[in-house]
Design an enzyme around this catalytic site. Sequence first.
Site, PDB file in Angstrom:
ATOM      1  N   LYS A  10       7.195  -9.543 -93.858  1.00 29.49           N
ATOM      2  CA  LYS A  10       6.414  -8.424 -94.403  1.00 29.49           C
ATOM      3  C   LYS A  10       7.307  -7.242 -94.831  1.00 29.49           C
ATOM      4  CE  LYS A  10       2.226  -9.580 -91.810  1.00 29.49           C
ATOM      5  NZ  LYS A  10       1.067  -9.000 -91.089  1.00 29.49           N
ATOM      6  N   TYR A  50      -5.654 -11.945 -98.491  1.00 29.86           N
ATOM      7  CA  TYR A  50      -6.268 -11.556 -97.213  1.00 29.86           C
ATOM      8  C   TYR A  50      -7.792 -11.428 -97.308  1.00 29.86           C
ATOM      9  CZ  TYR A  50      -1.889 -10.668 -94.628  1.00 29.86           C
ATOM     10  OH  TYR A  50      -0.709 -10.804 -93.945  1.00 29.86           O
ATOM     11  N   ARG A  86       3.821 -19.834 -84.433  1.00 35.83           N
ATOM     12  CA  ARG A  86       3.024 -18.778 -83.783  1.00 35.83           C
ATOM     13  C   ARG A  86       3.698 -18.346 -82.478  1.00 35.83           C
ATOM     14  NH1 ARG A  86      -1.398 -17.542 -86.252  1.00 35.83           N
ATOM     15  NH2 ARG A  86      -2.554 -16.730 -84.471  1.00 35.83           N
ATOM     16  N   THR A  92       0.077 -10.678 -82.277  1.00 38.14           N
ATOM     17  CA  THR A  92      -0.129  -9.809 -83.447  1.00 38.14           C
ATOM     18  C   THR A  92       0.314  -8.372 -83.165  1.00 38.14           C
ATOM     19  OG1 THR A  92      -2.036 -11.144 -84.071  1.00 38.14           O
ATOM     20  CG2 THR A  92      -1.862  -8.984 -85.108  1.00 38.14           C
ATOM     21  N   ARG A 103       8.093 -10.528 -83.221  1.00 37.72           N
ATOM     22  CA  ARG A 103       7.353  -9.261 -83.211  1.00 37.72           C
ATOM     23  C   ARG A 103       7.810  -8.350 -82.088  1.00 37.72           C
ATOM     24  NH1 ARG A 103       1.843 -12.306 -84.863  1.00 37.72           N
ATOM     25  NH2 ARG A 103       1.805 -11.813 -87.106  1.00 37.72           N
ATOM     26  N   ASN A 113       3.794  -5.490 -88.655  1.00 39.75           N
ATOM     27  CA  ASN A 113       4.216  -6.417 -87.594  1.00 39.75           C
ATOM     28  C   ASN A 113       5.164  -7.522 -88.087  1.00 39.75           C
ATOM     29  OD1 ASN A 113       2.311  -7.930 -88.924  1.00 39.75           O
ATOM     30  ND2 ASN A 113       1.136  -8.474 -87.125  1.00 39.75           N
ATOM     31  N   HIS A 116       3.888 -12.824 -90.907  1.00 42.72           N
ATOM     32  CA  HIS A 116       2.587 -13.486 -90.888  1.00 42.72           C
ATOM     33  C   HIS A 116       2.824 -14.987 -90.762  1.00 42.72           C
ATOM     34  CE1 HIS A 116      -1.344 -14.995 -92.229  1.00 42.72           C
ATOM     35  NE2 HIS A 116      -0.647 -15.844 -92.975  1.00 42.72           N
ATOM     36  N   GLU A 127      -2.840 -21.409 -97.837  1.00 42.71           N
ATOM     37  CA  GLU A 127      -1.860 -20.332 -98.030  1.00 42.71           C
ATOM     38  C   GLU A 127      -0.604 -20.838 -98.764  1.00 42.71           C
ATOM     39  OE1 GLU A 127      -3.258 -17.535 -94.282  1.00 42.71           O
ATOM     40  OE2 GLU A 127      -1.362 -18.624 -94.101  1.00 42.71           O
TER      41      GLU A 127
HETATM   42  P1  CMP Z   1      -1.532 -11.248 -90.110  1.00 46.18           P
HETATM   43  O1  CMP Z   1      -1.166 -12.418 -89.280  1.00 46.18           O
HETATM   44  O2  CMP Z   1      -0.765 -11.038 -91.362  1.00 46.18           O
HETATM   45  O3  CMP Z   1      -3.082 -11.323 -90.484  1.00 46.18           O
HETATM   46  C1  CMP Z   1      -3.886 -10.187 -90.703  1.00 46.18           C
HETATM   47  C2  CMP Z   1      -3.168  -8.915 -90.408  1.00 46.18           C
HETATM   48  O4  CMP Z   1      -3.974  -7.777 -90.239  1.00 46.18           O
HETATM   49  C3  CMP Z   1      -2.439  -9.034 -89.089  1.00 46.18           C
HETATM   50  O5  CMP Z   1      -1.352  -9.913 -89.225  1.00 46.18           O
HETATM   51  C4  CMP Z   1      -2.082  -7.595 -88.804  1.00 46.18           C
HETATM   52  O6  CMP Z   1      -0.840  -7.197 -89.319  1.00 46.18           O
HETATM   53  C5  CMP Z   1      -3.199  -6.858 -89.515  1.00 46.18           C
HETATM   54  N1  CMP Z   1      -4.020  -6.193 -88.518  1.00 46.18           N
HETATM   55  C6  CMP Z   1      -4.715  -6.762 -87.536  1.00 46.18           C
HETATM   56  N2  CMP Z   1      -5.333  -5.816 -86.806  1.00 46.18           N
HETATM   57  C7  CMP Z   1      -4.992  -4.630 -87.351  1.00 46.18           C
HETATM   58  C8  CMP Z   1      -5.324  -3.291 -87.036  1.00 46.18           C
HETATM   59  N3  CMP Z   1      -6.118  -2.994 -86.006  1.00 46.18           N
HETATM   60  N4  CMP Z   1      -4.796  -2.323 -87.821  1.00 46.18           N
HETATM   61  C9  CMP Z   1      -3.995  -2.647 -88.868  1.00 46.18           C
HETATM   62  N5  CMP Z   1      -3.674  -3.907 -89.205  1.00 46.18           N
HETATM   63  C10 CMP Z   1      -4.160  -4.881 -88.449  1.00 46.18           C
END
Ligand code: CMP
Length: 139
Positions: A10, A50, A86, A92, A103, A113, A116, A127
Site C-alpha cells: 500500500k 474495494y 494472511r 488488520t 503489519r 496498514n 492487503h 482480485e
Molecule cells: P484490506 O485488507 O486492504 O481491506 C480493507 C481495508 O480497509 C483494510 O485492509 C484496512 O486497511 C481498511 N480498514 C478497515 N477498517 C478500517 C477503519 N476502521 N478505518 C480505516 N480503514 C479501515
Amino acid sequence: AIQRTFSIIKPDATRRNLTGKINAKLEEAGLRIIAQKRIHLTQAQAGQFYAVHKERPFFGELVEFMASEPIVVQVLEGEDAIAKNREVMGATNPADAAEGTIRKEFALSIGENSIHGSDGPDTAATEIAFFFSGLELVG
Ligand code: CMP
C-alpha cells in the site's frame, strides 16, 4: 495444495521505500512472487477494487488513501498461499498484529496498514483478474 493469492503493497509502504523489505518477508514465509507491478490507481479504480466495502464508514478514506500514491500489486504462489500470506501480514489493525508480522513491523494504523491480501480462494481469483492477465502470471 499450491495456491495463488493477490497482494498489494500500500501507499504508506511504497512512500517509505519498504517494497523490498516487505517482499523479503513474503519470500521468507515461502511465498513466490510470480507477478508484480507498480501502478498508481485513480480513485474510481480504487473504489471499484474495494466495492465490497462501499457501505462502510471508512470507504471514502480507504479509496482516497489507495489512490494517493503508487502501490505494488502482486500475485503470490505457494503451498496454502492464502493462509500463509494472511499469517505473515498479521492482523488488520497493527496494534493487534503478532510479533514478526509485516503489519506489526511496518504498518502505521488500521487504514495505513502497509499490505492487503486476499481473504479466500474466490476473492483471490477475482482480485488477480482485476489487475493481471493470464500471460503476466509466471509461475
Ligand atoms: P484490506 O485488507 O486492504 O481491506 C480493507 C481495508 O480497509 C483494510 O485492509 C484496512 O486497511 C481498511 N480498514 C478497515 N477498517 C478500517 C477503519 N476502521 N478505518 C480505516 N480503514 C479501515
